[in-house]
Design a protein around this motif. Structure first.
Motif, PDB file in Angstrom:
ATOM      1  N   UNK A 242       0.851  -1.181   0.000  1.00 43.38           N
ATOM      2  CA  UNK A 242       0.000   0.000   0.000  1.00 43.38           C
ATOM      3  C   UNK A 242       0.886   1.231   0.000  1.00 43.38           C
ATOM      4  N   UNK A 243       0.720   2.062  -1.012  1.00 44.96           N
ATOM      5  CA  UNK A 243       1.512   3.283  -1.114  1.00 44.96           C
ATOM      6  C   UNK A 243       0.563   4.475  -1.126  1.00 44.96           C
ATOM      7  N   UNK A 244       0.423   5.091   0.031  1.00 46.82           N
ATOM      8  CA  UNK A 244      -0.536   6.183   0.135  1.00 46.82           C
ATOM      9  C   UNK A 244      -0.088   7.410  -0.631  1.00 46.82           C
ATOM     10  N   UNK A 245       1.227   7.547  -0.785  1.00 44.25           N
ATOM     11  CA  UNK A 245       1.740   8.745  -1.451  1.00 44.25           C
ATOM     12  C   UNK A 245       1.215   8.886  -2.862  1.00 44.25           C
ATOM     13  N   UNK A 246       1.047   7.787  -3.539  1.00 41.66           N
ATOM     14  CA  UNK A 246       0.579   7.866  -4.920  1.00 41.66           C
ATOM     15  C   UNK A 246      -0.732   7.107  -5.104  1.00 41.66           C
ATOM     16  N   UNK A 247      -1.412   6.821  -4.003  1.00 42.28           N
ATOM     17  CA  UNK A 247      -2.725   6.187  -4.059  1.00 42.28           C
ATOM     18  C   UNK A 247      -2.696   4.923  -4.889  1.00 42.28           C
ATOM     19  N   UNK A 248      -1.862   4.019  -4.465  1.00 44.41           N
ATOM     20  CA  UNK A 248      -1.700   2.818  -5.259  1.00 44.41           C
ATOM     21  C   UNK A 248      -1.549   1.619  -4.338  1.00 44.41           C
ATOM     22  N   UNK A 249      -2.160   0.527  -4.732  1.00 47.33           N
ATOM     23  CA  UNK A 249      -1.890  -0.725  -4.046  1.00 47.33           C
ATOM     24  C   UNK A 249      -1.365  -1.697  -5.092  1.00 47.33           C
ATOM     25  N   UNK A 250      -0.221  -2.270  -4.809  1.00 45.35           N
ATOM     26  CA  UNK A 250       0.363  -3.238  -5.735  1.00 45.35           C
ATOM     27  C   UNK A 250       0.269  -4.627  -5.139  1.00 45.35           C
ATOM     28  N   UNK A 251       0.052  -5.570  -6.034  1.00 44.85           N
ATOM     29  CA  UNK A 251      -0.012  -6.965  -5.620  1.00 44.85           C
ATOM     30  C   UNK A 251       0.959  -7.727  -6.504  1.00 44.85           C
ATOM     31  N   UNK A 252       1.939  -8.342  -5.878  1.00 41.99           N
ATOM     32  CA  UNK A 252       3.014  -8.977  -6.638  1.00 41.99           C
ATOM     33  C   UNK A 252       3.637  -7.973  -7.614  1.00 41.99           C
ATOM     34  N   UNK A 253       3.754  -6.764  -7.189  1.00 37.98           N
ATOM     35  CA  UNK A 253       4.425  -5.760  -8.012  1.00 37.98           C
ATOM     36  C   UNK A 253       3.539  -5.083  -9.038  1.00 37.98           C
ATOM     37  N   UNK A 254       2.362  -5.630  -9.290  1.00 36.18           N
ATOM     38  CA  UNK A 254       1.493  -5.047 -10.308  1.00 36.18           C
ATOM     39  C   UNK A 254       0.437  -4.160  -9.661  1.00 36.18           C
ATOM     40  N   UNK A 255       0.229  -3.009 -10.230  1.00 37.34           N
ATOM     41  CA  UNK A 255      -0.739  -2.080  -9.684  1.00 37.34           C
ATOM     42  C   UNK A 255      -2.148  -2.631  -9.802  1.00 37.34           C
ATOM     43  N   UNK A 256      -2.894  -2.552  -8.728  1.00 34.51           N
ATOM     44  CA  UNK A 256      -4.292  -2.957  -8.763  1.00 34.51           C
ATOM     45  C   UNK A 256      -5.131  -1.783  -9.237  1.00 34.51           C
ATOM     46  N   UNK A 257      -6.035  -2.043 -10.167  1.00 29.52           N
ATOM     47  CA  UNK A 257      -6.926  -0.994 -10.640  1.00 29.52           C
ATOM     48  C   UNK A 257      -8.184  -1.017  -9.779  1.00 29.52           C
ATOM     49  N   UNK A 258      -8.227  -0.147  -8.803  1.00 32.07           N
ATOM     50  CA  UNK A 258      -9.327  -0.175  -7.855  1.00 32.07           C
ATOM     51  C   UNK A 258     -10.142   1.112  -7.930  1.00 32.07           C
ATOM     52  N   UNK A 259     -11.415   0.992  -7.615  1.00 32.49           N
ATOM     53  CA  UNK A 259     -12.235   2.189  -7.492  1.00 32.49           C
ATOM     54  C   UNK A 259     -11.954   2.791  -6.111  1.00 32.49           C
ATOM     55  N   UNK A 260     -12.515   3.967  -5.896  1.00 33.42           N
ATOM     56  CA  UNK A 260     -12.243   4.673  -4.651  1.00 33.42           C
ATOM     57  C   UNK A 260     -12.656   3.831  -3.443  1.00 33.42           C
TER      58      UNK A 260
ATOM     59  N   UNK B  38      -4.493  18.001   4.361  1.00 36.57           N
ATOM     60  CA  UNK B  38      -4.511  16.744   3.619  1.00 36.57           C
ATOM     61  C   UNK B  38      -4.218  15.616   4.591  1.00 36.57           C
ATOM     62  N   UNK B  39      -5.148  14.677   4.696  1.00 35.62           N
ATOM     63  CA  UNK B  39      -4.959  13.540   5.578  1.00 35.62           C
ATOM     64  C   UNK B  39      -5.019  12.256   4.757  1.00 35.62           C
ATOM     65  N   UNK B  40      -3.858  11.738   4.457  1.00 38.09           N
ATOM     66  CA  UNK B  40      -3.810  10.558   3.597  1.00 38.09           C
ATOM     67  C   UNK B  40      -4.344   9.323   4.284  1.00 38.09           C
ATOM     68  N   UNK B  41      -4.262   9.319   5.610  1.00 39.60           N
ATOM     69  CA  UNK B  41      -4.685   8.130   6.334  1.00 39.60           C
ATOM     70  C   UNK B  41      -6.147   7.802   6.105  1.00 39.60           C
ATOM     71  N   UNK B  42      -6.949   8.811   5.962  1.00 37.29           N
ATOM     72  CA  UNK B  42      -8.372   8.566   5.766  1.00 37.29           C
ATOM     73  C   UNK B  42      -8.871   9.163   4.464  1.00 37.29           C
ATOM     74  N   UNK B  43      -7.930   9.489   3.568  1.00 32.67           N
ATOM     75  CA  UNK B  43      -8.291   9.986   2.241  1.00 32.67           C
ATOM     76  C   UNK B  43      -9.240  11.152   2.329  1.00 32.67           C
TER      77      UNK B  43
END
Lengths: 235, 235
Positions: free
Chosen positions: A145-163, B145-150
């Motif tokens: 989980x990378x909050x800085x760029x709003x991304x979650x990767x699984x096995x290195x691949x970015x998951x395309x998720x809705x909000x 900006x609070x990334x923890x809770x978007x």
DNA sequence: TCCCCATGTGACGAAAATGTCACAGAATCA
DNA sequence: TGATTCTGTGACATTTTCGTCACATGGGGA
């Protein structure tokens, strides 16, 4: 465009065409990067190993050693594997692109390209890599989980998720091991005092699971209680 | 449901009805909270000041001092202002709810309520407050900006943003003062190698500005260059 | 001043996300 | 076993979001 305040970033440019080389070097310098040049693949590889740069710009067509092989070598060597690579290719064909990325290149540009665009891509890539490197990351097994760029990767691949899916998974990762009741998820994910049905959570869990593929089992159901995030054995 | 590992959270319960008091105290204890009780408003206020709890559960109808006034006092005193308050009210009327929140209560529950729901709300509120308290926050003037809770708050009020708007504003806040070209925003917000038109950025900036209300001026246009985030004077 | 180009604005269709059903499948308990 | 309750699943209507136009506006240079 906006030079870094501290130490300037070091770019290794591996390119044999003098015209391209001069153009790129000039622009990189102007943008505040410090640039090292190599004119063939072997020299480039050597330079990368002796003085690891922050990023490599690599032409696909090179004397002595093909760009693909240089890239593969870089990515296979632990000392240089983490360095982002941007490929330059003359062929505007899709196959090349895909192959380039599969070799481990992090981005690519098709000639002819605008120096401005190259700069932007370099800056973006550096930023991206650094975001992943800084502590703002939560790793749970193959999940990142990378909050800085709003991304979650699984096995290195970015998951395309809705909000909603993103929030759900992020929260479950944080609270991994805890059984989360539907009411709680509604409260914290849907926000303050939501009016949606409790079963809606189930639907989103289903959608989330389907995107997790083989790791769908990491979201477990606790009958009568809610859901838990816990690493499944199947990987 | 899942007691904290460390020190248990301390709840101050201000309630005069013995039945409600016992019910709530029992359930809070069972959930792992440590509970202090006050039977009227004055006593509650005094208790909150002498031993600040992590959270206050406050009945609206109290002898000695009205719940509203207790809440207002708590929020006006610097020592207790940061403590989250949950109001209990018997009147299921909307006016009460709004008034309660305007007084500074962070949440409210209408009697009769399920103890389970109260626990969930308490846990959610504590989590929320702690997320805001931890360093995971970026404040730029009235923007938080609070990334923890978007969440991005403006003058304390949560902004209702879409995913793209959130990313845009978050990135601009991080890079405040820098002029960000449209291409860069496309790259970093829309993701890797997007195919959307450059003017699309303008449209999103417009939507974002309209949501910023009086602070719309904080997003400045740099003709021919891009956009900058910079605090405007109008507040 | 006028013209040109960049940006603001309102509107609109397309696409995606979201919430809810109805039914099927599974687990639990009597 | 049978009944009951909870959860998974596919489908659907609706809402929201998104990207793009066409036109209005406005600043800057010739």
């Amino acid at each position: 465009m906006a030079p870094e305040a501290g130490q300037s970033d070091h770019i290794l440019l591996i390119e044999d065409d003098p015209d391209v080389l001069d153009l790129v070097r000039y622009n990189l310098n102007k943008a505040g990067f410090s640039v090292t040049v190599a004119r063939d693949g072997l020299a480039g590889l050597k330079a990368a190993r002796s003085t690891p740069p922050d990023l490599v710009v690599l032409d696909l067509m090179l004397p002595e050693m093909r760009g693909e092989d240089v890239c593969r070598e870089l990515k296979n060597d632990g000392a240089t594997a983490a360095i982002p690579v941007i490929m330059l290719t003359a062929k505007a064909q899709t196959e090349d692109r895909i192959a380039g990325l599969e070799l481990g290149a992090d981005d690519y540009m098709t000639k002819p390209f605008s120096p401005r665009e190259l700069i932007l891509r370099i800056e973006g890539l550096l930023r991206r890599v650094r975001s992943a490197g800084s502590g703002d990351k939560l790793c749970v097994g193959p999940f990142e989980l990378d909050r800085g760029i709003f991304e979650i990767r699984l096995d290195g691949a970015k998951l395309e998720l809705t909000a909603i899916e993103f929030k759900l998974l992020a929260m479950m990762m944080e609270k991994r091991g805890e059984t989360l009741p539907r009411e709680m998820l509604l409260r914290d994910v849907w926000g303050y005092r939501s009016v949606v049905d409790s079963r809606t959570v189930d639907t989103h869990m289903r959608r989330l699971r389907s995107k997790l593929g083989a790791h769908a089992g990491s979201i477990e159901t606790v009958r009568g209680e809610g859901y838990v995030f816990r690493l499944s054995q199947e990987s």
